[in-house]
Design an enzyme around this catalytic site. Sequence first.
Site, PDB file in Angstrom:
ATOM      1  N   LYS A 189     106.133 -40.456 -35.322  1.00  0.00           N
ATOM      2  CA  LYS A 189     105.320 -41.636 -35.040  1.00  0.00           C
ATOM      3  C   LYS A 189     103.859 -41.202 -35.003  1.00  0.00           C
ATOM      4  O   LYS A 189     103.414 -40.543 -34.079  1.00  0.00           O
ATOM      5  CB  LYS A 189     105.675 -42.285 -33.704  1.00  0.00           C
ATOM      6  CG  LYS A 189     105.100 -43.707 -33.658  1.00  0.00           C
ATOM      7  CD  LYS A 189     104.851 -44.242 -32.281  1.00  0.00           C
ATOM      8  CE  LYS A 189     103.581 -43.809 -31.654  1.00  0.00           C
ATOM      9  NZ  LYS A 189     102.348 -44.214 -32.351  1.00  0.00           N
ATOM     10  N   GLU A 265     101.469 -30.803 -26.131  1.00  0.00           N
ATOM     11  CA  GLU A 265     100.164 -30.193 -26.434  1.00  0.00           C
ATOM     12  C   GLU A 265      99.128 -31.208 -25.984  1.00  0.00           C
ATOM     13  O   GLU A 265      98.960 -32.252 -26.619  1.00  0.00           O
ATOM     14  CB  GLU A 265     100.005 -29.956 -27.941  1.00  0.00           C
ATOM     15  CG  GLU A 265     101.056 -29.065 -28.571  1.00  0.00           C
ATOM     16  CD  GLU A 265     100.929 -27.625 -28.148  1.00  0.00           C
ATOM     17  OE1 GLU A 265      99.822 -27.200 -27.770  1.00  0.00           O
ATOM     18  OE2 GLU A 265     101.948 -26.922 -28.175  1.00  0.00           O
ATOM     19  N   CYS A 300      90.890 -30.948 -29.823  1.00  0.00           N
ATOM     20  CA  CYS A 300      91.487 -30.637 -28.518  1.00  0.00           C
ATOM     21  C   CYS A 300      90.874 -29.384 -27.917  1.00  0.00           C
ATOM     22  O   CYS A 300      90.696 -29.295 -26.713  1.00  0.00           O
ATOM     23  CB  CYS A 300      92.990 -30.505 -28.642  1.00  0.00           C
ATOM     24  SG  CYS A 300      93.497 -29.291 -29.850  1.00  0.00           S
ATOM     25  N   GLU A 399      88.240 -34.599 -19.397  1.00  0.00           N
ATOM     26  CA  GLU A 399      88.054 -34.541 -20.847  1.00  0.00           C
ATOM     27  C   GLU A 399      87.423 -35.842 -21.343  1.00  0.00           C
ATOM     28  O   GLU A 399      87.839 -36.925 -20.938  1.00  0.00           O
ATOM     29  CB  GLU A 399      89.421 -34.358 -21.515  1.00  0.00           C
ATOM     30  CG  GLU A 399      89.314 -34.224 -23.028  1.00  0.00           C
ATOM     31  CD  GLU A 399      90.684 -34.128 -23.700  1.00  0.00           C
ATOM     32  OE1 GLU A 399      91.571 -34.934 -23.358  1.00  0.00           O
ATOM     33  OE2 GLU A 399      90.849 -33.247 -24.555  1.00  0.00           O
TER      34      GLU A 399
HETATM   35  P1  NAD Z   1      97.278 -40.589 -26.724  1.00  0.00           P
HETATM   36  O1  NAD Z   1      98.090 -39.878 -25.698  1.00  0.00           O
HETATM   37  O2  NAD Z   1      96.660 -41.871 -26.357  1.00  0.00           O
HETATM   38  O3  NAD Z   1      98.156 -40.897 -28.023  1.00  0.00           O
HETATM   39  C1  NAD Z   1      98.849 -39.869 -28.688  1.00  0.00           C
HETATM   40  C2  NAD Z   1     100.097 -40.447 -29.303  1.00  0.00           C
HETATM   41  O4  NAD Z   1     100.938 -40.903 -28.267  1.00  0.00           O
HETATM   42  C3  NAD Z   1      99.849 -41.668 -30.224  1.00  0.00           C
HETATM   43  O5  NAD Z   1     100.731 -41.598 -31.320  1.00  0.00           O
HETATM   44  C4  NAD Z   1     100.212 -42.829 -29.324  1.00  0.00           C
HETATM   45  O6  NAD Z   1     100.647 -43.965 -30.034  1.00  0.00           O
HETATM   46  C5  NAD Z   1     101.340 -42.244 -28.508  1.00  0.00           C
HETATM   47  N1  NAD Z   1     101.555 -42.920 -27.227  1.00  0.00           N
HETATM   48  C6  NAD Z   1     100.653 -43.573 -26.456  1.00  0.00           C
HETATM   49  N2  NAD Z   1     101.272 -44.106 -25.376  1.00  0.00           N
HETATM   50  C7  NAD Z   1     102.573 -43.781 -25.472  1.00  0.00           C
HETATM   51  C8  NAD Z   1     103.726 -44.042 -24.664  1.00  0.00           C
HETATM   52  N3  NAD Z   1     103.646 -44.753 -23.547  1.00  0.00           N
HETATM   53  N4  NAD Z   1     104.909 -43.524 -25.067  1.00  0.00           N
HETATM   54  C9  NAD Z   1     105.010 -42.776 -26.177  1.00  0.00           C
HETATM   55  N5  NAD Z   1     103.976 -42.535 -27.000  1.00  0.00           N
HETATM   56  C10 NAD Z   1     102.763 -43.021 -26.651  1.00  0.00           C
HETATM   57  O7  NAD Z   1      96.189 -39.548 -27.242  1.00  0.00           O
HETATM   58  P2  NAD Z   1      95.105 -39.794 -28.391  1.00  0.00           P
HETATM   59  O8  NAD Z   1      94.010 -40.609 -27.789  1.00  0.00           O
HETATM   60  O9  NAD Z   1      95.742 -40.239 -29.647  1.00  0.00           O
HETATM   61  O10 NAD Z   1      94.609 -38.296 -28.647  1.00  0.00           O
HETATM   62  C11 NAD Z   1      93.636 -37.699 -27.871  1.00  0.00           C
HETATM   63  C12 NAD Z   1      94.260 -36.709 -26.916  1.00  0.00           C
HETATM   64  O11 NAD Z   1      95.042 -35.755 -27.630  1.00  0.00           O
HETATM   65  C13 NAD Z   1      93.220 -35.885 -26.201  1.00  0.00           C
HETATM   66  O12 NAD Z   1      93.575 -35.731 -24.853  1.00  0.00           O
HETATM   67  C14 NAD Z   1      93.274 -34.549 -26.902  1.00  0.00           C
HETATM   68  O13 NAD Z   1      92.813 -33.462 -26.175  1.00  0.00           O
HETATM   69  C15 NAD Z   1      94.710 -34.431 -27.234  1.00  0.00           C
HETATM   70  N6  NAD Z   1      94.934 -33.479 -28.316  1.00  0.00           N
HETATM   71  C16 NAD Z   1      95.538 -32.277 -28.026  1.00  0.00           C
HETATM   72  C17 NAD Z   1      95.745 -31.342 -29.033  1.00  0.00           C
HETATM   73  C18 NAD Z   1      96.436 -30.012 -28.734  1.00  0.00           C
HETATM   74  O14 NAD Z   1      96.871 -29.353 -29.669  1.00  0.00           O
HETATM   75  N7  NAD Z   1      96.577 -29.610 -27.504  1.00  0.00           N
HETATM   76  C19 NAD Z   1      95.334 -31.617 -30.333  1.00  0.00           C
HETATM   77  C20 NAD Z   1      94.705 -32.847 -30.595  1.00  0.00           C
HETATM   78  C21 NAD Z   1      94.530 -33.774 -29.576  1.00  0.00           C
END
Ligand code: NAD
Length: 495
Positions: A189, A265, A300, A399
Amino acid sequence: MLDQSLLDKLRAESVPPRGLFVGGKWRDARDGRTLDVVSPIDGRPIATIARGGAADIDDAVASARAAFESGVWSQAAPAERKKVLHRLADLIADNALELAVLGVRDNGTEIGMALKAEPGSAAGTFRYYAEALDKVYGEIAPTAPGVLGLIHREPVGVVAAIVPWNFPLMIGAWKIAPALAAGNSVVVKPSEIASLTLLRLAELAAEAGLPDGNLNVVTGEGAEAGEAMGLHMDIDVLAFTGSGATGRRLLDYSARSNLKRVFLELGGKSPNIVFADAPDLDQAAKVSANGIFRNSGQVCVAGSRLLVERAIHAEFVDRMKHHAEALKVGDPLDLSNDIGAVASDAQLARDLAAAARAEAEGAVRITGGTRLHWETGGYYMAPTIFDSVAPTMALHREEVFGPVLAVTPFDDEAEAVRIANGTDYGLAAAVWTANLSRAHRMVRAVRAGVVHVNTYGGADGTVPLGGHGQSGNGHDKSLHALDKFCNLKTAWMQL
Ligand code: NAD
């Protein structure tokens, strides 16, 4: 060498409406709902994608399970799986520019970076795991002579991957490639904010010869399709990259359903620590500016906290200001720009709010803090630096995931370590020093999954990326990533 006229041609191409990719076929969401894809370049819609829900996740998981049970992929000879994954890597490389431009229109990353980080890195990841899959295998345990202990590595079955919007292809490949290499079926997804490249990847995987059902892509909202994955009773492993808030929910969903293994992650607030004896202060400032501002800070591992030894603090902040202001922000498909758009209007609002809050809490604005090019309708923000950020301020602890840097001076090594480790996170860090002993001491002392020394970023696929503390568990990349997608099974035989 990138050519502006070719980019302009590709950006003008229309994007057809996209469905879900389930069992090797395109189809609409069961209830027919769709989502608009808005380009952050100008705030205008460029396509529609299907808004998948729980029933679509059920279909995708059933298709993945049937493919797994059929054995066509899961029990194929390793050489066969290797051939398909190499073919997929070739197809990604052959279509790299088209994939990169599609992704840039979706999430706003500057094209030079997108080309390297998205198709470039994804192709490399598929190649890496294609090569790894027949070199990582079971063991014979050192038992007493009357028995034989065999340790088998088996695929887990159905793997779900939930990925964010900043580098969907790269991060998607970090999960999909090792999961497929190990023989699993996968349901992905993508983020609702950037789904187009992973949909295209599914098409290329089919063209490469991946059997139907082994890779399914269901687009949709996190709270709908994502939650349905988290709660599903027939997903064995869920690999996630995204925010800590979503990560917590996924652990809860697992506890409330089938106890699927959940690998997270998550985010970071990574300290970039510059000592007065850094080998080249101007190079350190230039790389540090890139380490926070590339992709508008939506990385990230971004070095979002700059800790500077007090003796060089004023001089180094001046250098950072110079390099930040030299970065040209604008249309990510215009080759004269260094930094593109923020991925969504909601993220831009969060970035601007974080800057306003830092100012209200007493941090000193050195540069930036404002929206740029608002007349285009796109989402752009100036590289932003705040100085005198106390460890108690929100900008030090939370963050932002935007182009906002917090600067804090320190007096000695012990204080640098204390400040560096003073958040809940532990994803990345950097240390700039010419003192070898200090570099090693700092690598040990700083809590982070990766510590850069005299550089920032750029770690390749041979080394793991994973968080300590509340930055997550498990690792993407390297041979270690395969462990997430394998079960160990012991055979204990009396001889
Ligand atoms: P997010 O958690 O809002 O969304 C990530 C994914 O989770 C999306 O596909 C979203 O649709 C899904 N999601 C959201 N709510 C959900 C739920 N209730 N149940 C299941 N899935 C759900 O994060 P974002 O805004 O897309 O990304 C930014 C975040 O990702 C930042 O915190 C960043 O640091 C982190 N990030 C981490 C890494 C790493 O490797 N550690 C890499 C890139 C981004």
